[in-house]
Design a protein around this motif. Structure first.
Motif, PDB file in Angstrom:
ATOM      1  N   ASP A 186       0.824  -1.185   0.066  1.00  0.00           N
ATOM      2  CA  ASP A 186       0.143  -0.125   0.005  1.00  0.00           C
ATOM      3  C   ASP A 186       1.009   1.240  -0.105  1.00  0.00           C
ATOM      4  O   ASP A 186       0.736   2.002   0.896  1.00  0.00           O
ATOM      5  CB  ASP A 186      -0.944   0.026   1.149  1.00  0.00           C
ATOM      6  N   LYS A 187       1.685   1.350  -1.168  1.00  0.00           N
ATOM      7  CA  LYS A 187       2.582   2.694  -0.988  1.00  0.00           C
ATOM      8  C   LYS A 187       2.326   3.368  -2.354  1.00  0.00           C
ATOM      9  O   LYS A 187       1.903   2.896  -3.128  1.00  0.00           O
ATOM     10  CB  LYS A 187       4.006   1.922  -1.208  1.00  0.00           C
ATOM     11  N   PRO A 188       2.516   4.924  -2.094  1.00  0.00           N
ATOM     12  CA  PRO A 188       2.188   5.478  -3.310  1.00  0.00           C
ATOM     13  C   PRO A 188       3.271   5.528  -4.296  1.00  0.00           C
ATOM     14  O   PRO A 188       4.455   4.822  -3.787  1.00  0.00           O
ATOM     15  CB  PRO A 188       2.354   7.078  -2.493  1.00  0.00           C
ATOM     16  N   GLN A 189       3.373   6.216  -5.313  1.00  0.00           N
ATOM     17  CA  GLN A 189       4.312   5.816  -6.539  1.00  0.00           C
ATOM     18  C   GLN A 189       5.683   6.556  -5.690  1.00  0.00           C
ATOM     19  O   GLN A 189       7.040   6.091  -6.281  1.00  0.00           O
ATOM     20  CB  GLN A 189       4.003   6.615  -7.655  1.00  0.00           C
ATOM     21  N   SER A 190       5.464   7.431  -5.156  1.00  0.00           N
ATOM     22  CA  SER A 190       6.911   8.186  -4.734  1.00  0.00           C
ATOM     23  C   SER A 190       7.749   7.407  -3.858  1.00  0.00           C
ATOM     24  O   SER A 190       8.723   7.502  -3.272  1.00  0.00           O
ATOM     25  CB  SER A 190       6.463   9.452  -3.876  1.00  0.00           C
ATOM     26  N   ALA A 191       7.106   6.205  -3.118  1.00  0.00           N
ATOM     27  CA  ALA A 191       7.855   5.536  -2.207  1.00  0.00           C
ATOM     28  C   ALA A 191       8.653   4.400  -3.062  1.00  0.00           C
ATOM     29  O   ALA A 191       9.497   3.620  -2.276  1.00  0.00           O
ATOM     30  CB  ALA A 191       6.804   4.774  -1.158  1.00  0.00           C
ATOM     31  N   ILE A 192       8.486   4.201  -4.154  1.00  0.00           N
ATOM     32  CA  ILE A 192       9.099   3.173  -4.940  1.00  0.00           C
ATOM     33  C   ILE A 192      10.553   3.713  -5.173  1.00  0.00           C
ATOM     34  O   ILE A 192      10.798   4.782  -5.593  1.00  0.00           O
ATOM     35  CB  ILE A 192       8.595   3.062  -6.450  1.00  0.00           C
ATOM     36  N   ALA A 193      11.554   2.821  -4.683  1.00  0.00           N
ATOM     37  CA  ALA A 193      13.071   3.420  -4.952  1.00  0.00           C
ATOM     38  C   ALA A 193      13.449   3.471  -6.128  1.00  0.00           C
ATOM     39  O   ALA A 193      14.169   4.750  -6.353  1.00  0.00           O
ATOM     40  CB  ALA A 193      13.810   2.158  -4.200  1.00  0.00           C
ATOM     41  N   ASP A 194      12.952   2.888  -7.130  1.00  0.00           N
ATOM     42  CA  ASP A 194      13.603   3.090  -8.759  1.00  0.00           C
ATOM     43  C   ASP A 194      12.394   4.102  -9.217  1.00  0.00           C
ATOM     44  O   ASP A 194      11.445   3.667  -9.494  1.00  0.00           O
ATOM     45  CB  ASP A 194      13.677   1.892  -9.218  1.00  0.00           C
ATOM     46  N   ARG A 195      12.628   5.429  -9.350  1.00  0.00           N
ATOM     47  CA  ARG A 195      11.720   6.089 -10.030  1.00  0.00           C
ATOM     48  C   ARG A 195      11.106   5.724 -11.147  1.00  0.00           C
ATOM     49  O   ARG A 195       9.708   6.080 -11.250  1.00  0.00           O
ATOM     50  CB  ARG A 195      12.242   7.664 -10.088  1.00  0.00           C
ATOM     51  N   LYS A 196      11.817   5.458 -12.084  1.00  0.00           N
ATOM     52  CA  LYS A 196      11.467   5.094 -13.650  1.00  0.00           C
ATOM     53  C   LYS A 196      10.648   3.891 -13.495  1.00  0.00           C
ATOM     54  O   LYS A 196       9.632   3.596 -14.243  1.00  0.00           O
ATOM     55  CB  LYS A 196      12.774   5.112 -14.282  1.00  0.00           C
ATOM     56  N   ALA A 197      10.999   2.824 -12.627  1.00  0.00           N
ATOM     57  CA  ALA A 197      10.503   1.566 -12.433  1.00  0.00           C
ATOM     58  C   ALA A 197       9.029   1.878 -11.878  1.00  0.00           C
ATOM     59  O   ALA A 197       8.019   1.235 -12.246  1.00  0.00           O
ATOM     60  CB  ALA A 197      11.218   0.408 -11.822  1.00  0.00           C
ATOM     61  N   GLY A 198       8.930   2.797 -10.898  1.00  0.00           N
ATOM     62  CA  GLY A 198       7.719   3.156 -10.370  1.00  0.00           C
ATOM     63  C   GLY A 198       6.467   3.798 -11.381  1.00  0.00           C
ATOM     64  O   GLY A 198       5.444   3.347 -11.241  1.00  0.00           O
ATOM     65  N   GLN A 199       7.219   4.490 -12.253  1.00  0.00           N
ATOM     66  CA  GLN A 199       6.154   5.283 -13.252  1.00  0.00           C
ATOM     67  C   GLN A 199       5.696   4.062 -14.166  1.00  0.00           C
ATOM     68  O   GLN A 199       4.625   3.963 -14.469  1.00  0.00           O
ATOM     69  CB  GLN A 199       6.960   6.182 -13.949  1.00  0.00           C
ATOM     70  N   ALA A 200       6.601   3.311 -14.440  1.00  0.00           N
ATOM     71  CA  ALA A 200       5.898   2.088 -15.291  1.00  0.00           C
ATOM     72  C   ALA A 200       4.935   1.236 -14.471  1.00  0.00           C
ATOM     73  O   ALA A 200       3.960   0.733 -15.176  1.00  0.00           O
ATOM     74  CB  ALA A 200       7.134   1.290 -15.703  1.00  0.00           C
ATOM     75  N   ALA A 201       5.408   0.876 -13.087  1.00  0.00           N
ATOM     76  CA  ALA A 201       4.396  -0.125 -12.266  1.00  0.00           C
ATOM     77  C   ALA A 201       3.211   0.479 -12.278  1.00  0.00           C
ATOM     78  O   ALA A 201       2.155  -0.212 -12.339  1.00  0.00           O
ATOM     79  CB  ALA A 201       5.171  -0.387 -11.152  1.00  0.00           C
TER      80      ALA A 201
END
Length: 645
Positions: A315-330
């Motif tokens: 239950d994390k927002p996109q900003s919590a994903i360590a890899d910024r670019k991977a978070g955007q894709a996910a």
């Protein structure tokens, strides 16, 4: 009870660990001496460790603040110097540094990974949005407390090393059952007390004192009778409460809209996702992992077969994903979807477990909160405007009162009042912030302070209108109170003289009953007193009589103070009841006694470290660091009044 077993604690069971610890010091040159003369900025030198002026001042300020919080009032510079707070901090810090150096020398050093893991678990360093450790927050919090990352790292290492040492020493440590048995003896030992009381009516009342006697009494008790320095103060407060009325107008709709647009993203609830990310080496491995996950295979099993650990986000927002670019894709995938994503940190496969849609807060929903924020800002701006108007007027030649009037605030005159907030009637003044007193007592007579921040959006300026020096009140003013105190003292002296004579008669062989009868008193008997039941007698007998009851030998005569009299007494029939109760107490007290032995072992280890390292301290530099006068100057100032006498 613990004091009585101190000798047992010094026997071989309690010393064995200290001996082992001492042997480990032999190999690293514990006898090397420190510097013969302290040089540079060093105030403390313990082996390879040094403490300079800034670090010492920070420790002193922290200690002083803690003492002020406990006392509930400020500690003035004069009071701190009188009580040698610099010496207290100097000795404590020197011992702490010596012990930390000792632990490092014997090899108790937390690893870098352990320190990093510990830092990343401290909630104060978490980003409030992501809920994860944030380096900027970490640096900001340290800066607010006057620390650098390097200094905090050193403090944390010392604390963890000490904890590890303590756990190692305490693990499995238990005092022998003999210790518990001794505690049971103390708890269950029973004594019969016999005593008679000498009251103030047992001796002739003294004649009223002469002026000469009262003057001598004043000189004998000058320190207790001296009134502290007091000051009459004029205070100009600038508070949100006084400015609120001036800032109670309507909220500008344009400002509200502007604040909403600025805060909209943070006010709204962002979309959160639960996902699993599996790092892969290449596209072939990615396609294989995607296929296996789409068939329903567990992400942990897929990751294990690839020789990697999966990364799970709950239950994390996109900003919590360590890899910024991977978070955007996910966050472009749908719930249940699996996909290979190329991030800044490499290729990975992501499975979206669940999606919680975000929620945007409307202006109407946010209006109450935003209006409260804007009104608070308006109040703060009004307070600031008042401080500026006051400062401009005062700098332009207006008096304190005139400047306050031009700023639209009122003045408040208080005093005489002491640095501890007590008025000349001995009453504690309520509601006066300690910082105002601390500032006022650092000014000369007629001195004005700068506008000073008080906290919570409030400010103040203070003027010292008058200083009333510390002095002993004249005899005429305190005659009734002093006469009563002198009479009480003389009665106590007469009672003690009579008790001494009567005690001597009992000691020579007369019965307690006969001696009591000659003094017109009756013997009181308190049978079966134990240390466990003595508490119920505390109000009637007092601590001094109970202390003599359990410290004296059978038949020994003594006298001690009762709450309103003097008792002449003896104890008899000393006995100890054995049985199940003794066994239970013996076992129950082993834990407490083990803790007592452990504390003494820790104190002994610290003292050993300081002695063997030949720790050097510079008292003069320590005093200078906290703004105290040099020792020679302080001694001469103290000697001057004595010489004048």
């Amino acid at each position: 009870m613990l004091a009585a077993i101190r000798n047992f604690a010094k026997s071989w069971p309690a010393r064995i660990l200290l001996i082992i610890l001492a042997i480990s010091f032999v190999g690293w040159g514990a006898n090397q001496s420190g510097l013969a003369v302290m040089s540079g900025d060093h105030i403390i030198k313990a082996g390879s460790r040094t403490v300079g002026t800034l670090a010492f001042r920070r420790e002193y300020d922290t200690y002083k603040k803690r003492m002020e919080e406990q006392a509930g009032q400020p500690i003035t510079q004069e009071l701190a110097e009188q009580n040698r707070l610099d010496t207290v901090v100097l000795n404590g810090l020197a011992t702490r540094e010596a012990f930390a150096e000792m632990l490092s020398k014997v090899g108790i050093r937390p690893s870098d990974k352990l320190i990093l893991d510990q830092i990343q678990k401290i909630p104060a360093f978490f980003d409030p949005i992501t809920g994860r450790f944030d380096k900027k927050t970490f640096q900001q919090r340290l800066g607010e407390n006057g620390l650098t990352p390097k200094a905090f790292d050193a403090v944390l290492r010392d604390e963890m090393a000490t904890q590890h040492w303590a756990v190692a020493v305490q693990n499995g440590l238990a005092v022998p059952r003999t210790y518990g048995g001794l505690a049971a003896v103390f708890a269950l030992e029973s004594r019969d007390l016999s005593y008679f009381a000498l009251t103030p009516q047992s001796v002739p009342q003294p004649a009223a004192p002469t002026d000469a006697q009262l003057t001598a009494f004043i000189n004998e008790n000058k320190a207790q009778l001296t009134r502290p320095e007091m000051r009459v103060l004029t205070i100009v407060p600038f508070t949100p409460q006084t400015a609120a009325a001036a800032a109670s107008g309507p909220i500008d709709p344009a400002e509200l809209e502007k604040r909403y647009n600025f805060r909209k993203d943070t006010l709204s609830q962002p979309e959160t996702r639960t996902l699993v990310q599996i790092p892969v080496k290449d596209q072939a491995a990615a396609q294989q992992a995607v296929a296996r996950l789409q068939k329903g295979e567990a992400p942990a099993a897929v990751a294990k077969s690839l020789g990697v650990d999966p990364v799970t986000y709950e239950d994390k927002p996109q900003s919590a994903i360590a890899d910024r670019k991977a978070g955007q894709a996910a966050f472009k995938l749908q719930a249940g979807q699996v996909g290979a994503v190329q991030g800044d940190l490499g290729l990975s496969v992501v499975k979206i477990v669940s999606v919680v849609p975000g929620r945007e807060v409307t202006l109407e929903q946010a209006r109450p909160m935003l209006e409260a924020e804007l009104r608070k800002d308006m109040v703060a701006e009004k307070v600031y405007a008042q401080t500026q108007a006051f400062d401009d007027a005062h700098q332009g030649g207006a008096s304190f009162a005139e400047a306050a009037q031009k700023a639209g605030v009122s003045t408040q005159t208080i005093g005489p009042i002491s640095a501890q907030g007590v008025d000349d009637q001995g009453r504690q003044l309520q509601g006066l912030p300690p910082k105002i007193l601390e500032t006022a007592f650092a000014l000369p007579a007629g001195g004005d302070s700068e506008i000073t921040e008080l906290g919570d959006g409030a400010y103040f300026a203070v003027r010292v209108e008058k200083i009333v020096p510390a002095s002993v009140p004249p005899l005429a003013e305190i005659r009734p109170m002093l006469t009563q105190a002198w009479m009480r003292r003389e009665i106590v002296r007469a009672l003690e003289a009579k008790a001494t004579a009567l005690t001597a008669r009992v000691q020579k062989g007369e019965s307690l009953e006969a001696v009591a009868a000659s003094a017109g008193a009756a013997v009181v008997r308190v049978p079966g007193l134990t240390r466990r039941t003595a508490q119920s007698q505390q109000q009637q007998l007092g601590g001094e009589v109970l202390g003599r009851t359990f410290a004296s030998k059978p038949g020994e005569a003594w006298f001690a103070r009762l709450p309103n009299a003097i008792a002449v007494g003896q104890i008899s029939n000393v006995r100890v009841e054995a049985g199940p109760a003794a066994a239970q107490i013996a076992e129950a007290n082993r834990g407490e006694l083990t803790q007592a032995v452990f504390r003494e072992m820790g104190e002994a280890a610290q003292a050993y470290a300081r002695t063997k390292l030949k720790v050097k301290v510079d008292a003069e530099k320590a005093r200078a660091a906290v703004g105290f006068a040099p020792l020679a100057e302080a001694k001469s100032e103290k000697a001057a009044p004595e010489k004048a006498k």
